[in-house]
Design an enzyme around this catalytic site. Sequence first.
Site, PDB file in Angstrom:
ATOM      1  NE  ARG A 137      42.042  39.115  51.394  1.00 25.95           N
ATOM      2  CZ  ARG A 137      42.142  38.756  50.189  1.00 25.95           C
ATOM      3  NH1 ARG A 137      42.727  37.854  49.875  1.00 25.95           N
ATOM      4  NH2 ARG A 137      41.225  39.404  49.521  1.00 25.95           N
ATOM      5  CE  LYS A 163      37.892  39.064  53.232  1.00 23.19           C
ATOM      6  NZ  LYS A 163      38.376  40.462  53.498  1.00 23.19           N
ATOM      7  CG  HIS A 193      41.202  42.237  44.749  1.00 19.25           C
ATOM      8  ND1 HIS A 193      41.595  43.205  44.893  1.00 19.25           N
ATOM      9  CD2 HIS A 193      40.828  41.911  46.095  1.00 19.25           C
ATOM     10  CE1 HIS A 193      41.937  43.809  45.951  1.00 19.25           C
ATOM     11  NE2 HIS A 193      41.452  42.523  46.812  1.00 19.25           N
ATOM     12  CE1 TYR A 220      43.391  45.103  50.819  1.00 22.55           C
ATOM     13  CE2 TYR A 220      41.599  44.846  49.554  1.00 22.55           C
ATOM     14  CZ  TYR A 220      42.127  44.580  50.589  1.00 22.55           C
ATOM     15  OH  TYR A 220      41.812  43.441  51.438  1.00 22.55           O
ATOM     16  NE  ARG A 245      44.900  42.063  50.306  1.00 20.56           N
ATOM     17  CZ  ARG A 245      45.137  41.342  49.392  1.00 20.56           C
ATOM     18  NH1 ARG A 245      46.063  40.678  48.957  1.00 20.56           N
ATOM     19  NH2 ARG A 245      43.911  41.134  48.371  1.00 20.56           N
ATOM     20  CG  HIS A 269      44.557  44.614  55.806  1.00 22.75           C
ATOM     21  ND1 HIS A 269      44.390  43.213  55.304  1.00 22.75           N
ATOM     22  CD2 HIS A 269      43.608  45.303  55.459  1.00 22.75           C
ATOM     23  CE1 HIS A 269      43.668  43.423  54.383  1.00 22.75           C
ATOM     24  NE2 HIS A 269      43.288  44.553  54.485  1.00 22.75           N
TER      25      HIS A 269
END
Length: 324
Positions: free
Chosen positions: A159, A182, A289, A298, A269, A266
């Site tokens: 990120r 995050k 994740h 994604y 990614r 973003h």
Amino acid sequence: MLHVAGKLTQNRLLHTVQGKPDTLADWLEAYKAIVAKRDIANSTRAVIRQRVAKISKAMGEHRMEAITTRVIAEHLATLSGTPRMQQATRSLLLDIFREAISEGWISSNPVQSTRSERVTTKRGRLSLDAFKTIHKWAQENQPAWAVRSYELALVTAQRREDIASMLFSQERDGQLYVIPKKVIKHGVKIAIPTSLRLNALGWTVADVIGRCRDNILSRHMIHHTAHAGKAKPGAKVREHTISQMFAKARDAVQITVPGKTPPSFHEIRSLALRLYAEQGINAQALAGHKSADMTALYRDVRGDEWITVGELRTDSAQIPNTSK
């Protein structure tokens, strides 16, 4: 957790003596103290404070026991037309009343049965060809740190905040160690082999880190190489500045997606995870994740690219577990 707001405890006692009911505004003071103790990013905490203030202004005078699902639904209806804000507000209200239940202020959550508008993602995906075009223009027209930030984001699939704060010291023993900001509270740690190669461009993680090294002394991989405002050479580049620079390059080469907003930084990614998945790399592990569902979001091209039938396969290769 009510002890974190001693004054509020006194207010509740005073309310009992005087026969005054507890209001949502009363509880929100305690809730802010609870949020202050959570292990979350300062930026996230600031956003929560702002939204709590808006909720308090709109509904603060309501008695806690008198707040029904209809009251919540009517408040959410005032946000009609802004589905993302409505969804975010509903999520926050769910947490606000969930905490209130745990502290004995109420017995049920009036937000539970409400619903928010469906959010449709309007931001376009970034294609490999578009990235190449942006990258080429940036090499000719932007400072080196901007080009390196795009490259580092693509080969690591991390990120923006993690790219901006990435240190050279995170690379050791053939690994790049990343603890995503995050999801830091979930204990996610990623060890990326610096030998990891992105076949689509022929770059390895080590290649890009090597290009980040220059004649400027800095701890940060992405750093200023000249004075920029108050920033000195070697200083960390702000996240917002990275995004602005990418948007400038994107607009300069006129990258657009019909019917959607242009891809942001973003989206690098998402592109990285799609490209690595095509190589057979475990995109979920690389992204950090906890669930495959999040990785799937994604990897979803949102109808912006054609999918070749031969590419429809599951991830098989695993990134070696070399965490120390």
